[in-house]
Design an enzyme around this catalytic site. Structure first.
Site: not given
Ligand code: NAD
Ligand code: UDP
Length: 320
Positions: A10, A75, A145, A149, A159
């Site tokens: 991701g 996620s 979502y 979280k 844990y």
């Molecule tokens: P993204 O959608 O680009 O990346 C998420 C990655 O998780 C993807 O590669 C997807 O294929 C993988 N994934 C999803 N479900 C899966 C599963 N069941 N098994 C294996 N892989 C799985 O999103 P991102 O922006 O890179 O976000 C990454 C994390 O950071 C997430 O947990 C997100 O909630 C958290 N987050 C991101 C932001 C932001 O602004 N980018 C803000 C708050 C939280």
């Protein structure tokens, strides 16, 4: 160290993989590509210190080689994605976190959870500090979502208390930069792609709602420092400079050449009206704060999207 990073294909996960490799560590990446792409990792093909497993982390994962850290980033994260994938989102936040914690416990590894500012929901306290418990609609569309979280934070702390696991919980605020999908659906990628294509900029609502945008390199540095710190309660990691969405649109238009109209669309249900992190804790504990202002971050991001728009005709994706 050898660390396992879920969500490695991701946006954030792939930058984090690079940061750990640059720090001289070994990385096992896990992803099922539901919202990620191999393109974010292809520069690592053949790298000795990087190993990839295609796997849905909502199912248990067993690993023979020892890992010292587990970072759970898998996620869907864009509202457009998690509204389309509500059950998968709930599963990866609950079962996926449980499986990642189980793996960390089995290996005696440190665990870092990618949590989110969404745990604060549509906040009634502004800016948001870690003590705030939040204002979330559990049964609204975003609940899939937000509550996943919140559960993930709760089981991580369980844990810690019952198994002695060493937790790190990053409450990540809106982050942007290269490697976001053009059709990710979040506001920065949408506006840049729309601006480059000279298409209308889709403002949801009147554009007076606020967010505080962090450039990915700053965010990843904060996450990296949090992992190596000894702080085990949740910590906000984000940029505290707040913008209205309309201000963001105007800045993006300046950086993409102008020519698009701003067009108002209905505001999605439960869309937070304001969001701004209080990062005093991160400053004190990690000696960290963002260095990149929004204009500079956009200048580092626009060329990535321009390439995809010009070479592949990439398009934005909006809520229908
Ligand atoms: P993204 O959608 O680009 O990346 C998420 C990655 O998780 C993807 O590669 C997807 O294929 C993988 N994934 C999803 N479900 C899966 C599963 N069941 N098994 C294996 N892989 C799985 O999103 P991102 O922006 O890179 O976000 C990454 C994390 O950071 C997430 O947990 C997100 O909630 C958290 N987050 C991101 C932001 C932001 O602004 N980018 C803000 C708050 C939280
Ligand atoms: N937004 C917008 N136009 C878009 C996409 C998003 O006006 O094309 C708004 C959205 O309603 C929200 C803000 O921009 O108020 C940030 O949305 P995003 O999807 O990036 O993430 P969120 O912070 O809501 O999780």
């Amino acid at each position: 160290m050898r660390v396992l990073i879920t969500g490695a294909a991701g946006f954030l996960g792939s930058h984090l993989v690079d940061r750990f490799l640059a720090g001289g560590h070994r990385v096992v990446g896990v992803d099922n590509f539901v919202t990620g792409t191999w393109r974010n990792l292809e520069h690592l093909e053949g790298a000795d210190e990087f190993f990839f497993i295609e796997h849905d982390i909502s199912n248990p994962l067993f690993l023979a080689e020892r890992v010292d850290g587990v970072l759970h980033f898998a996620s869907p994260a864009s509202p457009v994605d998690y509204l389309e994938l509500p059950i998968q989102t709930l599963k990866v936040g609950s079962l996926g976190t449980h499986n990642s914690l189980g793996l960390a416990k089995a290996h005696g590894a440190r665990f870092l959870l990618a949590s989110t500012s969404e745990v604060y929901g549509d906040p009634q306290i502004h800016p948001q500090s870690e003590e705030y418990w939040g204002h979330v609609n559990p049964i609204g569309p975003r609940g899939v979502y937000d509550e996943a979280k919140r559960f993930a934070e709760a089981i991580t702390m369980a844990y810690h208390r019952y198994h002695g696991l060493e937790p790190r919980i990053a409450r990540i605020f809106n982050t942007y930069g290269p490697r976001m999908r053009p059709a990710d659906g979040r506001v920065v990628s949408n506006f840049i792609v729309q601006g480059l294509r000279r298409e209308p900029i889709t403002l949801y609502g009147d554009g007076n709602q606020t967010r505080s945008f962090c450039f990915v390199d700053d965010e990843v540095e904060g996450l990296f420092r949090l992992f190596f710190s000894d702080y085990s309660d949740p910590m906000n990691i984000g940029n505290p400079i707040e913008f209205t969405i309309r201000q963001l649109a105007e800045l993006v238009l300046e950086e993409t050449g102008g020519g698009s109209d701003l067009v108002e669309h209905p505001l999605p249900q439960d869309d937070p009206k304001v969001r701004q992190p209080d990062i005093s804790l991160a400053k004190a504990q990690l000696d960290w704060e963002p260095r990149t202002d929004l204009r500079d971050g956009l200048r580092k991001t626009v060329p990535y999207f321009r390439n995809l728009v010009e070479k592949e005709g990439a398009k934005a994706r909006t809520l229908s």
